[in-house]
Design an enzyme around this catalytic site. Sequence first.
Site, PDB file in Angstrom:
ATOM      1  CD  GLU A  35      10.426  35.994 -24.150  1.00  0.00           C
ATOM      2  OE1 GLU A  35       9.289  35.331 -24.075  1.00  0.00           O
ATOM      3  OE2 GLU A  35      10.299  36.734 -25.315  1.00  0.00           O
ATOM      4  N   GLY A  41       5.250  38.603 -23.112  1.00  0.00           N
ATOM      5  CA  GLY A  41       5.056  38.696 -24.436  1.00  0.00           C
ATOM      6  C   GLY A  41       4.049  39.498 -25.017  1.00  0.00           C
ATOM      7  N   GLY A 115      15.773  30.584 -28.543  1.00  0.00           N
ATOM      8  CA  GLY A 115      15.843  29.138 -28.428  1.00  0.00           C
ATOM      9  C   GLY A 115      15.257  28.654 -29.580  1.00  0.00           C
ATOM     10  N   GLY A 175      -9.921  45.045 -41.766  1.00  0.00           N
ATOM     11  CA  GLY A 175     -10.433  43.798 -41.107  1.00  0.00           C
ATOM     12  C   GLY A 175     -11.017  44.138 -39.928  1.00  0.00           C
ATOM     13  CB  VAL A 178     -10.993  41.027 -31.720  1.00  0.00           C
ATOM     14  CG1 VAL A 178     -11.009  41.649 -30.433  1.00  0.00           C
ATOM     15  CG2 VAL A 178     -11.591  39.715 -31.767  1.00  0.00           C
ATOM     16  N   GLY A 262      -5.841  39.537 -38.745  1.00  0.00           N
ATOM     17  CA  GLY A 262      -5.578  38.062 -38.172  1.00  0.00           C
ATOM     18  C   GLY A 262      -3.943  37.843 -37.705  1.00  0.00           C
ATOM     19  CG  HIS A 434     -33.164  47.260  -9.378  1.00  0.00           C
ATOM     20  ND1 HIS A 434     -33.257  47.468 -10.583  1.00  0.00           N
ATOM     21  CD2 HIS A 434     -33.623  48.374  -8.687  1.00  0.00           C
ATOM     22  CE1 HIS A 434     -33.829  48.512 -10.955  1.00  0.00           C
ATOM     23  NE2 HIS A 434     -34.232  49.294  -9.604  1.00  0.00           N
TER      24      HIS A 434
HETATM   25  P1  NAD Z   1      -9.739  38.446 -36.498  1.00  0.00           P
HETATM   26  O1  NAD Z   1      -9.280  37.063 -37.017  1.00  0.00           O
HETATM   27  O2  NAD Z   1     -10.281  38.681 -35.578  1.00  0.00           O
HETATM   28  O3  NAD Z   1     -10.143  39.549 -37.829  1.00  0.00           O
HETATM   29  C1  NAD Z   1      -9.675  39.786 -39.035  1.00  0.00           C
HETATM   30  C2  NAD Z   1     -10.860  40.079 -39.869  1.00  0.00           C
HETATM   31  O4  NAD Z   1     -10.280  40.445 -41.120  1.00  0.00           O
HETATM   32  C3  NAD Z   1     -11.859  39.108 -40.264  1.00  0.00           C
HETATM   33  O5  NAD Z   1     -13.247  39.651 -39.736  1.00  0.00           O
HETATM   34  C4  NAD Z   1     -11.663  38.863 -41.665  1.00  0.00           C
HETATM   35  O6  NAD Z   1     -12.747  38.582 -42.426  1.00  0.00           O
HETATM   36  C5  NAD Z   1     -10.924  40.085 -41.992  1.00  0.00           C
HETATM   37  N1  NAD Z   1      -9.956  40.125 -43.260  1.00  0.00           N
HETATM   38  C6  NAD Z   1      -9.034  39.051 -43.538  1.00  0.00           C
HETATM   39  N2  NAD Z   1      -8.499  39.417 -44.587  1.00  0.00           N
HETATM   40  C7  NAD Z   1      -9.105  40.555 -45.103  1.00  0.00           C
HETATM   41  C8  NAD Z   1      -8.922  41.301 -46.315  1.00  0.00           C
HETATM   42  N3  NAD Z   1      -7.846  41.158 -47.287  1.00  0.00           N
HETATM   43  N4  NAD Z   1      -9.688  42.272 -46.429  1.00  0.00           N
HETATM   44  C9  NAD Z   1     -10.483  42.898 -45.501  1.00  0.00           C
HETATM   45  N5  NAD Z   1     -10.679  42.097 -44.521  1.00  0.00           N
HETATM   46  C10 NAD Z   1     -10.030  40.882 -44.261  1.00  0.00           C
HETATM   47  O7  NAD Z   1      -8.155  38.937 -36.334  1.00  0.00           O
HETATM   48  P2  NAD Z   1      -7.807  40.266 -35.774  1.00  0.00           P
HETATM   49  O8  NAD Z   1      -8.712  41.455 -35.338  1.00  0.00           O
HETATM   50  O9  NAD Z   1      -6.513  40.752 -36.507  1.00  0.00           O
HETATM   51  O10 NAD Z   1      -7.056  39.816 -34.275  1.00  0.00           O
HETATM   52  C11 NAD Z   1      -5.845  38.686 -34.296  1.00  0.00           C
HETATM   53  C12 NAD Z   1      -6.122  37.957 -33.217  1.00  0.00           C
HETATM   54  O11 NAD Z   1      -5.927  38.399 -31.923  1.00  0.00           O
HETATM   55  C13 NAD Z   1      -7.568  37.331 -33.059  1.00  0.00           C
HETATM   56  O12 NAD Z   1      -7.514  35.725 -32.954  1.00  0.00           O
HETATM   57  C14 NAD Z   1      -8.075  38.058 -31.731  1.00  0.00           C
HETATM   58  O13 NAD Z   1      -9.135  37.125 -31.041  1.00  0.00           O
HETATM   59  C15 NAD Z   1      -6.879  38.433 -30.982  1.00  0.00           C
HETATM   60  N6  NAD Z   1      -7.228  39.393 -30.315  1.00  0.00           N
HETATM   61  C16 NAD Z   1      -7.997  39.269 -29.165  1.00  0.00           C
HETATM   62  C17 NAD Z   1      -8.492  40.547 -28.513  1.00  0.00           C
HETATM   63  C18 NAD Z   1      -9.310  40.479 -27.464  1.00  0.00           C
HETATM   64  O14 NAD Z   1      -9.602  39.361 -26.926  1.00  0.00           O
HETATM   65  N7  NAD Z   1     -10.149  41.466 -27.215  1.00  0.00           N
HETATM   66  C19 NAD Z   1      -7.725  41.643 -28.868  1.00  0.00           C
HETATM   67  C20 NAD Z   1      -7.110  41.981 -29.860  1.00  0.00           C
HETATM   68  C21 NAD Z   1      -6.572  40.432 -30.738  1.00  0.00           C
END
Ligand code: NAD
Length: 456
Positions: A35, A41, A115, A175, A178, A262, A434
């Site tokens: 790591e 992480g 690594g 975006g 999530v 993303g 309930h």
């Molecule tokens: P995401 O893929 O969930 O959402 C990204 C959003 O950005 C999408 O709706 C997409 O349509 C939009 N987008 C992409 N390019 C764009 C642009 N140029 N202009 C406007 N909108 C655009 O990605 P995220 O929210 O960054 O999360 C990343 C990952 O981390 C995901 O896979 C998510 O599941 C994970 N995550 C999960 C949790 C949780 O489980 N609670 C919390 C945080 C992150």
Amino acid sequence: MTEHSADLVLLGGGSGGYATALRAAELGRSVVVVEKDKLGGTCLHRGCVPTKALLHAAEVMDHVRDAAAVGVNAAVEGVDVTRLTAYREGIVAKKYAGLTALLTSRGITVVAGEGRLTADGDVRVGDDLYRGTDVVLATGSAPRTIGAAPVGRRILTSEEALTLDEVPARVVILGGGVIGVEFASLWRSFGAEVTVVEALDRLLPTEDDAVSKALARAFRKRGIASRLGARVVTTEQSDDAVTVTLDDGSALTADRLLVAVGRRPLTEGIGLDEAGVATESGFVTTDADGRTTVPHVWAVGDIVPGLQLAHRAFQQGIRVAEVIAGQAGPAVAESTTPRVTYSRPEAASVGLTEAQAREAHGDRVSVYEYNLAGNAKSEIIGTAGMVKVVRETDGPILGVHLVGDRVGELITEGQLAVGWEAHPEDIAPFVHAHPTQSEALGEAFLALAGKPLHAV
Ligand code: NAD
């Protein structure tokens, strides 16, 4: 050069890596985890755990703000960022200490360093070479960025946003997935003016349409603005503001811009090409059990295409350790992996959306949606939302979708229903306590079994 050997050598000690290590050690294997940063992480240090701490503080703030409505005199005086930071860091530090102790107690060796896979499928760390009978890649992911919004003084990814030493007064979030939705929610609770810019036509676009609709309604009520179907063309940042120009020519000015578009897999520079491990768009190609294209090299977590979720990585790690140990069992199923967005209100789901179910089963799909307005406990805690259950007509439950405060804790029942391919008729005889919010789910199962109680 010093050579070491172990049954299992892991590259990365995040959710996927440490889960593999724990299970392999339990199965009697000698394990080395390499790591470069900290065990735990992204999820523990820069993701799930610290963001949920912030979201909890945001929820407390909302409750204080709304206290008068339930007859409690209290007033919000503001956010003390120093104490908020201490609270967040304290949670992470405790979990980190616990995790480190757990790995030590299982006899797992943790090597600090970066690594890299060699052509022979070993792992080199500086002058040391670690030979594993099996090697597991678990290097995780990092925020994706876009050229039009370079990270800098005023433009952040979730990593910088997490450690921000102020609550911005105005934010634009690029975006509506999530991360975008969770930060929109928490910054709004802390008093910011928030606008979410999403390229597609709804928030949380991968969720069921009803989830996006219910969340959008709740966000509108909370004063969170959304610009849907919009793209950023240019950004301009100065010392004290950032201006975002959208493709319709309009401009938004804010203190900060969060880029949440993303996450990209961290697979560059770890020797995949030299070792001959196949990738596609940066993700490692694996079979359903995590085998890469090179024998005895495996991959788990965010570098494997699919849901980028810590709990999926845990399960993949357990699975890989068991397959290596020769144990039988099912592959990790995305269809029964729950998804929770911890915004206010929360969104939680498992299985197929209605659209996916219709694609798979045509007309043989039945759906029931129950509004939380009919649920006493939801009324008591002051949340709006809904429960939606999708089933194959006369067949099993295919998907469960929830929106409302605290519903993330309810998805487990949906997960069991989908995982065990239960029919609503199987669940209908089980009473729900309930008053609980779980009754709303019970109502949907009853209705789909043809005997609604409080529903019409
Ligand atoms: P995401 O893929 O969930 O959402 C990204 C959003 O950005 C999408 O709706 C997409 O349509 C939009 N987008 C992409 N390019 C764009 C642009 N140029 N202009 C406007 N909108 C655009 O990605 P995220 O929210 O960054 O999360 C990343 C990952 O981390 C995901 O896979 C998510 O599941 C994970 N995550 C999960 C949790 C949780 O489980 N609670 C919390 C945080 C992150």
